[in-house]
Scaffold this active site. Structure first.
Site, PDB file in Angstrom:
ATOM      1  N   PRO A 144       0.826  -1.140  -0.015  1.00 51.66           N
ATOM      2  CA  PRO A 144       0.104  -0.174   0.028  1.00 51.66           C
ATOM      3  C   PRO A 144       0.956   1.050  -0.005  1.00 51.66           C
ATOM      4  O   PRO A 144       0.378   2.341  -0.266  1.00 51.66           O
ATOM      5  CB  PRO A 144      -0.891  -0.213   1.333  1.00 51.66           C
ATOM      6  N   THR A 175       0.294  -5.820   2.422  1.00 52.74           N
ATOM      7  CA  THR A 175       1.341  -6.137   3.311  1.00 52.74           C
ATOM      8  C   THR A 175       1.089  -5.143   4.368  1.00 52.74           C
ATOM      9  O   THR A 175       0.871  -4.075   4.100  1.00 52.74           O
ATOM     10  CB  THR A 175       2.637  -6.052   2.619  1.00 52.74           C
ATOM     11  N   HIS A 177       4.078  -4.899   6.467  1.00 52.17           N
ATOM     12  CA  HIS A 177       5.485  -4.303   6.837  1.00 52.17           C
ATOM     13  C   HIS A 177       6.417  -4.745   5.475  1.00 52.17           C
ATOM     14  O   HIS A 177       5.889  -5.794   4.757  1.00 52.17           O
ATOM     15  CB  HIS A 177       6.071  -4.828   8.218  1.00 52.17           C
ATOM     16  N   GLY A 201       2.881  -3.194  -6.717  1.00 57.57           N
ATOM     17  CA  GLY A 201       3.939  -2.133  -6.225  1.00 57.57           C
ATOM     18  C   GLY A 201       5.106  -2.226  -7.130  1.00 57.57           C
ATOM     19  O   GLY A 201       4.915  -2.260  -8.453  1.00 57.57           O
ATOM     20  N   ASP A 203       9.506  -2.268  -8.128  1.00 53.58           N
ATOM     21  CA  ASP A 203      10.654  -3.296  -8.346  1.00 53.58           C
ATOM     22  C   ASP A 203      10.845  -4.017  -6.680  1.00 53.58           C
ATOM     23  O   ASP A 203      11.397  -5.030  -6.730  1.00 53.58           O
ATOM     24  CB  ASP A 203      12.154  -2.741  -8.900  1.00 53.58           C
ATOM     25  N   THR A 247       9.967   3.257 -10.050  1.00 55.36           N
ATOM     26  CA  THR A 247      10.594   2.987 -11.199  1.00 55.36           C
ATOM     27  C   THR A 247       9.890   2.027 -12.184  1.00 55.36           C
ATOM     28  O   THR A 247       9.731   2.245 -13.502  1.00 55.36           O
ATOM     29  CB  THR A 247      11.920   2.384 -11.197  1.00 55.36           C
ATOM     30  N   GLU A 513      17.350  -2.006  -3.579  1.00 53.08           N
ATOM     31  CA  GLU A 513      17.644  -2.079  -2.174  1.00 53.08           C
ATOM     32  C   GLU A 513      19.132  -2.085  -2.083  1.00 53.08           C
ATOM     33  O   GLU A 513      19.880  -2.116  -2.940  1.00 53.08           O
ATOM     34  CB  GLU A 513      17.314  -3.567  -1.640  1.00 53.08           C
TER      35      GLU A 513
HETATM   36  C1  LIG Z   1      20.061  14.129 -17.272  1.00 47.46           C
HETATM   37  C2  LIG Z   1      18.930  12.995 -17.838  1.00 47.46           C
HETATM   38  C3  LIG Z   1      19.455  11.608 -16.767  1.00 47.46           C
HETATM   39  C4  LIG Z   1      18.415  10.659 -17.300  1.00 47.46           C
HETATM   40  C5  LIG Z   1      19.232   9.205 -16.934  1.00 47.46           C
HETATM   41  C6  LIG Z   1      18.158   8.160 -16.741  1.00 47.46           C
HETATM   42  C7  LIG Z   1      18.767   6.937 -16.666  1.00 47.46           C
HETATM   43  C8  LIG Z   1      17.643   6.188 -15.961  1.00 47.46           C
HETATM   44  C9  LIG Z   1      17.856   4.544 -15.970  1.00 47.46           C
HETATM   45  C10 LIG Z   1      17.260   4.097 -14.742  1.00 47.46           C
HETATM   46  C11 LIG Z   1      17.454   2.655 -14.597  1.00 47.46           C
HETATM   47  C12 LIG Z   1      16.581   2.006 -13.730  1.00 47.46           C
HETATM   48  C13 LIG Z   1      16.815   0.764 -13.221  1.00 47.46           C
HETATM   49  C14 LIG Z   1      15.886   0.283 -12.306  1.00 47.46           C
HETATM   50  C15 LIG Z   1      16.095   0.396 -11.007  1.00 47.46           C
HETATM   51  C16 LIG Z   1      15.098   0.031  -9.941  1.00 47.46           C
HETATM   52  O1  LIG Z   1      14.968  -1.474  -9.763  1.00 47.46           O
HETATM   53  C17 LIG Z   1      15.208   0.848  -8.796  1.00 47.46           C
HETATM   54  C18 LIG Z   1      14.122   0.900  -7.809  1.00 47.46           C
HETATM   55  O2  LIG Z   1      12.842   0.932  -8.240  1.00 47.46           O
HETATM   56  P1  LIG Z   1      11.605   0.848  -7.406  1.00 47.46           P
HETATM   57  O3  LIG Z   1      11.534  -0.228  -6.405  1.00 47.46           O
HETATM   58  O4  LIG Z   1      10.186   0.969  -8.400  1.00 47.46           O
HETATM   59  O5  LIG Z   1      11.422   2.125  -6.610  1.00 47.46           O
HETATM   60  N1  LIG Z   1      15.348   2.460  -9.235  1.00 47.46           N
HETATM   61  C19 LIG Z   1      16.160   3.169  -8.946  1.00 47.46           C
HETATM   62  O6  LIG Z   1      17.385   2.620  -8.423  1.00 47.46           O
HETATM   63  C20 LIG Z   1      15.825   4.557  -9.567  1.00 47.46           C
HETATM   64  C21 LIG Z   1      17.030   4.948 -10.334  1.00 47.46           C
HETATM   65  C22 LIG Z   1      16.826   6.622 -10.912  1.00 47.46           C
HETATM   66  C23 LIG Z   1      17.731   7.038 -11.240  1.00 47.46           C
HETATM   67  C24 LIG Z   1      17.630   8.455 -11.865  1.00 47.46           C
HETATM   68  N1  LIG Z   2       3.544  -2.510   4.097  1.00 43.11           N
HETATM   69  C1  LIG Z   2       4.669  -2.324   3.835  1.00 43.11           C
HETATM   70  N2  LIG Z   2       5.157  -1.279   4.782  1.00 43.11           N
HETATM   71  C2  LIG Z   2       6.285  -0.661   4.394  1.00 43.11           C
HETATM   72  N3  LIG Z   2       7.238  -1.393   3.559  1.00 43.11           N
HETATM   73  C3  LIG Z   2       6.629  -2.112   2.681  1.00 43.11           C
HETATM   74  C4  LIG Z   2       5.509  -2.558   2.687  1.00 43.11           C
HETATM   75  N4  LIG Z   2       5.280  -3.500   1.839  1.00 43.11           N
HETATM   76  C5  LIG Z   2       6.493  -3.629   1.453  1.00 43.11           C
HETATM   77  N5  LIG Z   2       7.424  -2.700   1.440  1.00 43.11           N
HETATM   78  C6  LIG Z   2       8.595  -2.275   1.005  1.00 43.11           C
HETATM   79  O1  LIG Z   2       8.701  -1.404   0.498  1.00 43.11           O
HETATM   80  C7  LIG Z   2       9.692  -1.208  -0.581  1.00 43.11           C
HETATM   81  C8  LIG Z   2       9.391  -0.292  -1.810  1.00 43.11           C
HETATM   82  O2  LIG Z   2       8.533  -0.941  -2.157  1.00 43.11           O
HETATM   83  P1  LIG Z   2       8.011  -0.794  -3.888  1.00 43.11           P
HETATM   84  O3  LIG Z   2       6.770  -1.492  -4.164  1.00 43.11           O
HETATM   85  O4  LIG Z   2       9.225  -1.105  -4.775  1.00 43.11           O
HETATM   86  O5  LIG Z   2       7.819   0.650  -4.060  1.00 43.11           O
HETATM   87  P2  LIG Z   2       8.648   1.892  -4.664  1.00 43.11           P
HETATM   88  O6  LIG Z   2       8.765   1.541  -6.215  1.00 43.11           O
HETATM   89  O7  LIG Z   2       7.877   3.006  -4.510  1.00 43.11           O
HETATM   90  O8  LIG Z   2      10.114   1.896  -4.102  1.00 43.11           O
HETATM   91  C9  LIG Z   2      10.278  -2.456  -0.672  1.00 43.11           C
HETATM   92  O9  LIG Z   2      11.440  -2.551  -0.155  1.00 43.11           O
HETATM   93  C10 LIG Z   2       9.371  -3.295   0.156  1.00 43.11           C
HETATM   94  O10 LIG Z   2       9.943  -4.271   0.643  1.00 43.11           O
END
Ligand SMILES: CCCCCCCCCCCCC/C=C/[C@@H](O)[C@H](COP(=O)(O)O)NC(=O)CCCCC
Ligand SMILES: Nc1ncnc2c1ncn2[C@@H]1O[C@H](COP(=O)(O)OP(=O)(O)O)[C@@H](O)[C@H]1O
Ligand SMILES: [Ca+2]
Length: 551
Positions: A144, A175, A177, A201, A203, A247, A513
């Site tokens: 959530p 979830t 936590h 959710g 990644d 992302t 992570e």
């Molecule tokens: C000046 C313009 C610069 C543009 C550069 C853009 C390049 C972006 C490449 C991003 C690759 C992302 C790979 C995925 C990473 C995700 O696993 C990770 C976690 O995602 P989430 O759980 O959904 O939050 N995301 C990141 O680490 C974010 C990277 C963003 C970097 C700008």
């Molecule tokens: N109920 C929850 N409360 C807090 N953290 C959580 C919960 N459920 C999942 N998470 C954690 O939240 C983190 C981010 O989740 P994710 O769905 O990838 O969102 P985001 O893309 O915004 O990072 C993950 O590391 C996951 O383990």
């Protein structure tokens, strides 16, 4: 006795137009019958429709009280045709929009008599029952708090109605936590009753699910997942991703768009896409799995900074990205890697990994043949050793391993545009120390047609394994090298604070992570998990979709 293949062809009304409607085992097609013409030309043309049976979501009979007979959903009858043809049925099917978006579309056909109407409904239902790859029961985890905290709403409003329309039953867990989904998957009693697991959710949430599933699978077959040399056993359950994160790279790179309805439809039609998984160890101890990005330096620093700004939602990455870019830190260390040999494809290819990718199929087959001792070939671990480890020592702004393209809305072509989802390799991208302006040029090329690797300070290698040792651990490495040249990096790393060099270390971003150790050993496991996806589709040509001979 085996059932005969069913074929139906009738003249039915569609919005007051007479249509020739045809169903065979592969397709449902319909085309207008021009007024005054008895027979029609079989050739399909623009305006004619055909839907693969595999992309029909559901069929239901409509009753004259404007209510469906099957599921009780209210349905508006096409008034003008109801009088002439009082019986009707509605087919819901996948319709393709632009940029890989899928929608659930409906078409209602009016029939002159009830028997014919029921025959159509029954026959389509029978065809759907033959599609054994479709899930009937799913276990759903919703984070959530992912992304803009819309996961629950997205699931309830956009996804749950589609699942119920497709007669898929679900057990839903919101979830409470972090690691709730991972731990539940490891321990839940009856996982076999499900045909798949869905995570709502980003990644990070997907990462939880693969950790739970991989761990459970290895425990069940008695494989020690903590051992870096173990051959891990692939997971049977497919995983669906409903994107509701920040992302959404894994969803985007496997489907082509981060759209909840599109993902729900890929789950419903029972798509399957295998995916490579990297195991990450430190000094022989298991740390985590990664499927998309393992990034040290730039992406590690962005993540570290952004975690403190979670309240900003997905915008935290833009803010921290800009800050990290301005800071312009570089890190010293040694990267060693085992190049992928005997494989198709290079990171500089123009051809991309797409649905039904030949490169992935070919490379997986090569690997699995190598694993087969009775075919007289060497065991894969021996064959890997035939390749030569390469060592690069230097100062890096970023060290990235992309096991897939890592395409996402920020960079639709991704970190490594030619990387493959399921070829058993990862693309190791080394961005050497350079000026801010040069680094900006490199970053900007992720968003344009220009090649981000075509720069003097960037190198990219397709690899099966790699190790990284930060400079402050290299004294141990040198000792190791002297003592045992083959076991290159199985040294004891004394990470900070023992060495007192807080500022020279970055951290690893492992699918979003943070890893606790900078010195890591990485190995790709080919096709360890499966998704409800098919890879990004090439844009279809009308003639290919509507091949008249198939109807
Ligand atoms: C000046 C313009 C610069 C543009 C550069 C853009 C390049 C972006 C490449 C991003 C690759 C992302 C790979 C995925 C990473 C995700 O696993 C990770 C976690 O995602 P989430 O759980 O959904 O939050 N995301 C990141 O680490 C974010 C990277 C963003 C970097 C700008
Ligand atoms: N109920 C929850 N409360 C807090 N953290 C959580 C919960 N459920 C999942 N998470 C954690 O939240 C983190 C981010 O989740 P994710 O769905 O990838 O969102 P985001 O893309 O915004 O990072 C993950 O590391 C996951 O383990
Ligand atoms: Ca790969």
């Amino acid at each position: 006795m085996e059932k005969q293949p069913r074929f139906l062809s009738s003249r039915l009304l569609l919005k007051n137009r007479v249509c020739e409607v045809t169903l065979n085992r592969a397709w449902l097609g319909w085309k207008d019958v021009p007024a005054g013409r008895r027979s029609i030309n079989n050739a399909l043309k623009a305006g004619d429709y055909c839907v693969p049976v595999s992309e029909i979501i559901a069929v239901r009979e409509i009753d004259m009280d404007s209510q469906t007979k099957d599921d009780g959903r209210w349905q508006k009858m096409p008034q003008e045709s109801a009088g002439a043809h009082p019986y009707a049925f509605t087919v819901s099917y996948v319709d393709r929009g632009s940029k890989h978006r899928w929608r659930c579309c409906e078409v209602t056909f009016n029939c002159p008599d009830g028997v014919l109407c029921q025959q159509w409904v029954q026959t389509i239902k029978e065809q759907l029952l033959l599609l054994t790859s479709r899930p009937k029961s799913l276990l759903v985890y919703i984070n959530p708090f992912g992304g803009k905290q819309q996961g629950k709403r997205i699931y309830e409003q956009k996804v749950a109605p589609l699942f119920s329309h497709a007669a898929i039953s679900t057990d839903v867990i919101v979830t409470e936590h972090a690691n709730h989904a991972r731990d539940h998957l490891r321990t839940v009693a009856d996982l076999k009753k499900y045909d798949g697991v869905v995570c709502v959710g980003g990644d990070g949430m997907f990462s939880e699910v693969i950790h739970g599933l991989i761990s459970r699978t290895q425990t069940e077959v008695g494989v020690d997942e903590s051992c870096p040399e173990e051959e891990l056993v692939p997971c049977n359950l497919r995983i669906g991703i409903i994107p509701a994160g920040s992302t959404d790279c894994i969803c985007y790179a496997t489907v082509g768009i981060n759209d909840p309805v599109t993902s729900a439809l890929h789950i419903i039609v029972g798509d399957s896409q295998a995916m490579d998984v990297c195991s990450v160890h430190h000094n022989g101890t298991f740390l985590r799995y990664s499927v998309s990005l393992l990034g040290y330096g730039f992406y590690g620093d962005v993540l570290m900074d952004s975690e403190r700004k979670r309240w900003l939602g997905p915008a935290r990455y833009d803010f921290s990205g800009f800050k990290t870019f301005v800071t312009h830190n570089y890190y010293e260390g040694t990267v060693s890697f085992l190049p992928a040999f005997n494989t198709l494809g290079t990171p500089r290819d123009k051809i991309k990994c797409r649905a039904g990718c030949y490169v992935c199929q070919h490379n997986e087959q090569q690997l699995s043949e190598g694993r087969h001792p009775c075919r007289g070939e060497k065991d894969v671990s021996d064959r890997e050793e035939e390749g030569k480890w390469q060592v690069i020592r230097g100062k890096f702004l970023a060290i990235n391993a992309a096991s897939m393209s890592c395409a996402c809305p920020r960079s639709p072509k991704g970190l490594s545009p030619a990387a493959h989802l399921a070829d058993g390799t990862t693309d190791l991208i080394l961005v050497h120390k350079c000026s801010r302006l040069d680094f900006l040029r490199h970053l900007l090329r992720h968003t344009s047609k220009d090649d981000q690797f075509d720069l003097a300070f960037v190198e990219v290698h397709r690899v099966r394994r790699f190790h990284f040792t930060p400079k402050h651990c290299e004294s141990n490495l040198e000792l190791d090298l002297k003592e045992n040249g083959k076991k290159l990096f199985s040294h004891i790393c004394r990470d900070h604070p023992a060495c007192g060099c807080a500022t020279v270390n970055s951290t690893w971003n492992c699918d979003g992570e943070i890893l606790q150790h900078a010195a890591i050993e990485v190995r790709v496991h080919c096709q360890l998990v499966k998704l409800f996806a098919r890879g990004i589709e090439e844009l279809p040509v009308f003639e290919d979709l509507c091949n008249p001979s198939a109807i």
